[in-house]
Design a protein around this motif. Structure first.
Motif, PDB file in Angstrom:
ATOM      1  N   UNK A   6       0.806  -1.212   0.000  1.00 40.75           N
ATOM      2  CA  UNK A   6       0.000   0.000   0.000  1.00 40.75           C
ATOM      3  C   UNK A   6       0.846   1.272   0.000  1.00 40.75           C
ATOM      4  N   UNK A   7       0.345   2.238  -0.758  1.00 40.56           N
ATOM      5  CA  UNK A   7       0.923   3.577  -0.793  1.00 40.56           C
ATOM      6  C   UNK A   7      -0.218   4.578  -0.730  1.00 40.56           C
ATOM      7  N   UNK A   8       0.091   5.801  -0.371  1.00 35.02           N
ATOM      8  CA  UNK A   8      -0.876   6.880  -0.491  1.00 35.02           C
ATOM      9  C   UNK A   8      -0.520   7.630  -1.761  1.00 35.02           C
ATOM     10  N   UNK A   9      -1.327   7.467  -2.826  1.00 34.11           N
ATOM     11  CA  UNK A   9      -0.991   8.111  -4.088  1.00 34.11           C
ATOM     12  C   UNK A   9      -1.178   9.628  -4.075  1.00 34.11           C
ATOM     13  N   UNK A  54      -6.035  10.398  -7.100  1.00 35.81           N
ATOM     14  CA  UNK A  54      -6.517   9.300  -7.940  1.00 35.81           C
ATOM     15  C   UNK A  54      -6.831   9.891  -9.303  1.00 35.81           C
ATOM     16  N   UNK A  55      -6.526   9.140 -10.345  1.00 35.69           N
ATOM     17  CA  UNK A  55      -6.820   9.571 -11.707  1.00 35.69           C
ATOM     18  C   UNK A  55      -7.937   8.720 -12.297  1.00 35.69           C
ATOM     19  N   UNK A  56      -8.679   9.290 -13.223  1.00 34.55           N
ATOM     20  CA  UNK A  56      -9.691   8.564 -13.968  1.00 34.55           C
ATOM     21  C   UNK A  56      -9.021   7.364 -14.648  1.00 34.55           C
ATOM     22  N   UNK A  57      -9.509   6.157 -14.368  1.00 36.91           N
ATOM     23  CA  UNK A  57      -8.960   4.954 -14.979  1.00 36.91           C
ATOM     24  C   UNK A  57      -8.019   4.174 -14.094  1.00 36.91           C
ATOM     25  N   UNK A  58      -7.683   4.685 -12.897  1.00 38.77           N
ATOM     26  CA  UNK A  58      -6.819   3.952 -11.981  1.00 38.77           C
ATOM     27  C   UNK A  58      -7.520   2.681 -11.495  1.00 38.77           C
ATOM     28  N   UNK A  59      -6.753   1.595 -11.420  1.00 43.79           N
ATOM     29  CA  UNK A  59      -7.254   0.336 -10.875  1.00 43.79           C
ATOM     30  C   UNK A  59      -6.381   0.037  -9.663  1.00 43.79           C
ATOM     31  N   UNK A  60      -7.014  -0.071  -8.499  1.00 48.09           N
ATOM     32  CA  UNK A  60      -6.281  -0.225  -7.245  1.00 48.09           C
ATOM     33  C   UNK A  60      -6.895  -1.345  -6.413  1.00 48.09           C
ATOM     34  N   UNK A  61      -6.148  -1.727  -5.394  1.00 50.09           N
ATOM     35  CA  UNK A  61      -6.639  -2.662  -4.393  1.00 50.09           C
ATOM     36  C   UNK A  61      -6.701  -1.903  -3.077  1.00 50.09           C
ATOM     37  N   UNK A  62      -7.863  -1.883  -2.452  1.00 51.30           N
ATOM     38  CA  UNK A  62      -8.018  -1.273  -1.136  1.00 51.30           C
ATOM     39  C   UNK A  62      -8.044  -2.406  -0.121  1.00 51.30           C
ATOM     40  N   UNK A  63      -7.222  -2.294   0.910  1.00 45.54           N
ATOM     41  CA  UNK A  63      -7.078  -3.414   1.841  1.00 45.54           C
ATOM     42  C   UNK A  63      -6.425  -4.563   1.111  1.00 45.54           C
ATOM     43  N   UNK A  92      -6.468  10.619   0.871  1.00 45.14           N
ATOM     44  CA  UNK A  92      -5.525  10.307   1.942  1.00 45.14           C
ATOM     45  C   UNK A  92      -5.508   8.800   2.210  1.00 45.14           C
ATOM     46  N   UNK A  93      -6.315   8.043   1.469  1.00 44.87           N
ATOM     47  CA  UNK A  93      -6.374   6.592   1.638  1.00 44.87           C
ATOM     48  C   UNK A  93      -5.158   5.922   1.022  1.00 44.87           C
ATOM     49  N   UNK A  94      -4.915   4.683   1.457  1.00 48.71           N
ATOM     50  CA  UNK A  94      -3.774   3.905   0.970  1.00 48.71           C
ATOM     51  C   UNK A  94      -4.284   2.765   0.087  1.00 48.71           C
ATOM     52  N   UNK A  95      -3.594   2.548  -1.019  1.00 49.95           N
ATOM     53  CA  UNK A  95      -3.971   1.526  -1.991  1.00 49.95           C
ATOM     54  C   UNK A  95      -2.727   0.795  -2.492  1.00 49.95           C
ATOM     55  N   UNK A  96      -2.956  -0.384  -3.060  1.00 47.03           N
ATOM     56  CA  UNK A  96      -1.932  -1.093  -3.814  1.00 47.03           C
ATOM     57  C   UNK A  96      -2.273  -0.895  -5.284  1.00 47.03           C
TER      58      UNK A  96
END
Length: 170
Positions: A110-113, A116-125, A139-143
């Motif tokens: 996980x990182x705090x990007x 977020x950009x239109x089209x980003x695909x992330x994993x939360x948790x 301020x959320x963290x994603x992979x």
């Protein structure tokens, strides 16, 4: 009798220490540099995976629209790729994303990007697959999993409510 018990305990300790040393030495074998990823999310999984299965492109179908996404080269994507193809009923959230809780936990890094950009695909948790269709600060963290190559029609394709999407390797 007490002397025999102490001697046996010392012998066991020496035996266990020797076995641990031998096992440790065999796991440090330099002729085996590749490390297999698992879904435990441990720190050893945070190293970059160099397998072709961990990167590439995925096709995302939403209704009659198809989008191509470029995937990251990481352990999370390698595990996700092993689950594809997937058809998911994605849930609307906050007017900017669609998400789905996977039954399988994936490794995370996980990182705090920051944004977020239109089209980003992330994993939360470790199990929430998220596709973002609007840009915003966070301020959320994603992979990071990847990004849709041309997201210009994405918001229109996903609509305002829940939507079914199919993810498959290209």
């Amino acid at each position: 009798m007490e002397t025999i018990a102490i001697t046996m305990n010392k012998s066991r300790s020496i035996l266990y220490a020797t076995m641990g040393l031998l096992l440790g030495m065999t796991s440090c074998n330099s002729s085996n540099p590749a490390q297999k990823a698992d879904a435990s999310g441990s720190a050893s999984n945070r190293t970059q995976v160099t397998s072709d299965a961990a990167e590439g492109t995925v096709k995302i179908t939403i209704g009659s629209k198809t989008f191509k996404a470029t995937l990251e080269n990481n352990a999370t994507v390698a595990k996700l790729n092993s689950l594809l193809p997937l058809t998911l009923d994605m849930t609307e959230l906050n007017g900017n994303e669609k998400y789905y809780h996977l039954a399988t936990r994936l490794p995370t890094d996980e990182i705090n990007p920051g944004s977020i950009q239109n089209g980003d695909i992330m994993l939360y948790g470790d199990n929430s697959l998220v596709l973002f269709y609007k840009a915003f600060k966070t301020t959320y963290r994603y992979t990071r999993l990847g990004r849709i190559d041309n997201p210009s029609d994405l918001a229109e394709a996903v609509g305002h409510g829940d939507v079914t999407m199919t993810f498959e390797l290209e």
